[in-house]
Design a protein around this motif. Structure first.
Motif, PDB file in Angstrom:
ATOM      1  N   GLU A  22       3.888  61.732   1.414  1.00 16.08           N
ATOM      2  CA  GLU A  22       3.682  61.293  -0.208  1.00 16.08           C
ATOM      3  C   GLU A  22       3.258  60.180  -0.884  1.00 16.08           C
ATOM      4  OE1 GLU A  22       6.797  62.075  -3.458  1.00 16.08           O
ATOM      5  OE2 GLU A  22       8.116  64.011  -2.229  1.00 16.08           O
ATOM      6  N   ARG A  23       3.854  58.393  -0.211  1.00 17.48           N
ATOM      7  CA  ARG A  23       2.912  57.581  -0.459  1.00 17.48           C
ATOM      8  C   ARG A  23       1.595  57.810  -0.012  1.00 17.48           C
ATOM      9  NH1 ARG A  23      -0.503  55.090  -0.411  1.00 17.48           N
ATOM     10  NH2 ARG A  23      -0.403  53.313   0.510  1.00 17.48           N
ATOM     11  N   LEU A  24       1.797  58.146   1.935  1.00 17.51           N
ATOM     12  CA  LEU A  24       0.203  57.974   2.587  1.00 17.51           C
ATOM     13  C   LEU A  24      -0.597  59.023   1.670  1.00 17.51           C
ATOM     14  CD1 LEU A  24       1.162  58.444   6.262  1.00 17.51           C
ATOM     15  CD2 LEU A  24       0.941  56.236   4.364  1.00 17.51           C
ATOM     16  N   LEU A  25      -0.358  60.036   0.669  1.00 20.51           N
ATOM     17  CA  LEU A  25      -1.378  60.978   0.788  1.00 20.51           C
ATOM     18  C   LEU A  25      -2.400  60.341  -0.199  1.00 20.51           C
ATOM     19  CD1 LEU A  25       0.231  64.223  -0.549  1.00 20.51           C
ATOM     20  CD2 LEU A  25      -0.063  63.594   0.529  1.00 20.51           C
ATOM     21  N   ASP A  26      -1.209  59.197  -0.791  1.00 21.37           N
ATOM     22  CA  ASP A  26      -2.775  58.105  -1.708  1.00 21.37           C
ATOM     23  C   ASP A  26      -3.762  57.284  -0.978  1.00 21.37           C
ATOM     24  OD1 ASP A  26      -1.307  59.045  -3.937  1.00 21.37           O
ATOM     25  OD2 ASP A  26       0.259  57.600  -4.126  1.00 21.37           O
ATOM     26  N   GLY A  27      -3.299  57.712   0.303  1.00 25.20           N
ATOM     27  CA  GLY A  27      -4.077  56.807   1.300  1.00 25.20           C
ATOM     28  C   GLY A  27      -3.119  55.814   2.371  1.00 25.20           C
ATOM     29  N   PRO A  28      -4.139  55.333   3.368  1.00 25.63           N
ATOM     30  CA  PRO A  28      -3.542  54.416   4.270  1.00 25.63           C
ATOM     31  C   PRO A  28      -2.760  53.674   4.133  1.00 25.63           C
ATOM     32  CG  PRO A  28      -5.791  54.697   5.200  1.00 25.63           C
ATOM     33  CD  PRO A  28      -5.788  55.374   3.416  1.00 25.63           C
ATOM     34  N   LEU A  57       2.762  63.914  11.978  1.00 31.22           N
ATOM     35  CA  LEU A  57       2.374  64.516  11.123  1.00 31.22           C
ATOM     36  C   LEU A  57       1.468  62.739  10.061  1.00 31.22           C
ATOM     37  CD1 LEU A  57       5.765  65.701   9.177  1.00 31.22           C
ATOM     38  CD2 LEU A  57       3.328  66.352   8.779  1.00 31.22           C
ATOM     39  N   VAL A  58       1.339  61.596  11.197  1.00 32.55           N
ATOM     40  CA  VAL A  58       1.074  60.610  10.635  1.00 32.55           C
ATOM     41  C   VAL A  58       0.322  59.597  12.021  1.00 32.55           C
ATOM     42  CG1 VAL A  58       2.622  59.584   8.836  1.00 32.55           C
ATOM     43  CG2 VAL A  58       2.548  58.935  10.697  1.00 32.55           C
ATOM     44  N   ARG A  59      -0.318  59.287  12.052  1.00 34.06           N
ATOM     45  CA  ARG A  59      -0.927  57.948  13.122  1.00 34.06           C
ATOM     46  C   ARG A  59      -1.115  56.517  13.042  1.00 34.06           C
ATOM     47  NH1 ARG A  59      -6.457  56.720  12.101  1.00 34.06           N
ATOM     48  NH2 ARG A  59      -7.196  57.845  10.263  1.00 34.06           N
ATOM     49  N   SER A  60      -0.945  55.730  13.414  1.00 37.76           N
ATOM     50  CA  SER A  60      -1.274  54.306  13.391  1.00 37.76           C
ATOM     51  C   SER A  60      -2.533  53.481  13.847  1.00 37.76           C
ATOM     52  CB  SER A  60       0.365  53.611  13.380  1.00 37.76           C
ATOM     53  OG  SER A  60       0.637  53.972  15.008  1.00 37.76           O
ATOM     54  N   GLU A  61      -2.403  52.833  13.715  1.00 37.39           N
ATOM     55  CA  GLU A  61      -3.273  51.695  13.621  1.00 37.39           C
ATOM     56  C   GLU A  61      -3.290  50.399  13.624  1.00 37.39           C
ATOM     57  OE1 GLU A  61      -7.147  51.524  11.237  1.00 37.39           O
ATOM     58  OE2 GLU A  61      -7.007  53.318  12.402  1.00 37.39           O
TER      59      GLU A  61
END
Length: 109
Positions: A22-28, A57-61
């Motif tokens: 839910e938090r990541l829906l607002d952006g990285p 569901l997520v990717r990291s950099e």
């Protein structure tokens, strides 16, 4: 496809992981930003992030010492498509059941 859906639903079964999504829906967001609202040790939190990454569901950099996570839409869309098909199936079944119940309630003439 079924294996990916299993991973997605398994990852989303935990409230901590759902909160991260839910938090990541607002952006990285950075790992420390995502970890902030959760009352758990960082190694435990990182296991949650790993589960989300394994499910796609997520990717990291990583830039320097900062690890930033981004939401991946495709697995969520696949889960939504599956849920939509299930909803249509059950709505049809419930409509037929309602029609049968109404037919049985009508007085016979």
């Amino acid at each position: 496809m079924a294996n990916q859906l299993d991973s997605v639903f398994s990852a989303m079964a935990d409230p901590t992981r759902r909160a991260v999504i839910e938090r990541l829906l607002d952006g990285p967001a950075s790992v420390s930003e995502l970890h902030g609202p959760h009352d758990m040790a960082l190694p435990s939190f990182l296991k949650h992030l790993g589960k989300l990454e394994q499910a796609g569901l997520v990717r990291s950099e990583k830039t320097g010492r900062t690890r930033t996570l981004h939401i991946e839409a495709a697995p969520m869309a696949a889960a939504e498509d599956w849920l939509s098909r299930q909803r249509k199936l059950w709505e049809g079944r419930l409509d037929r059941l309602q029609a049968l119940a109404e037919a049985l309630e009508r007085p016979k003439t």
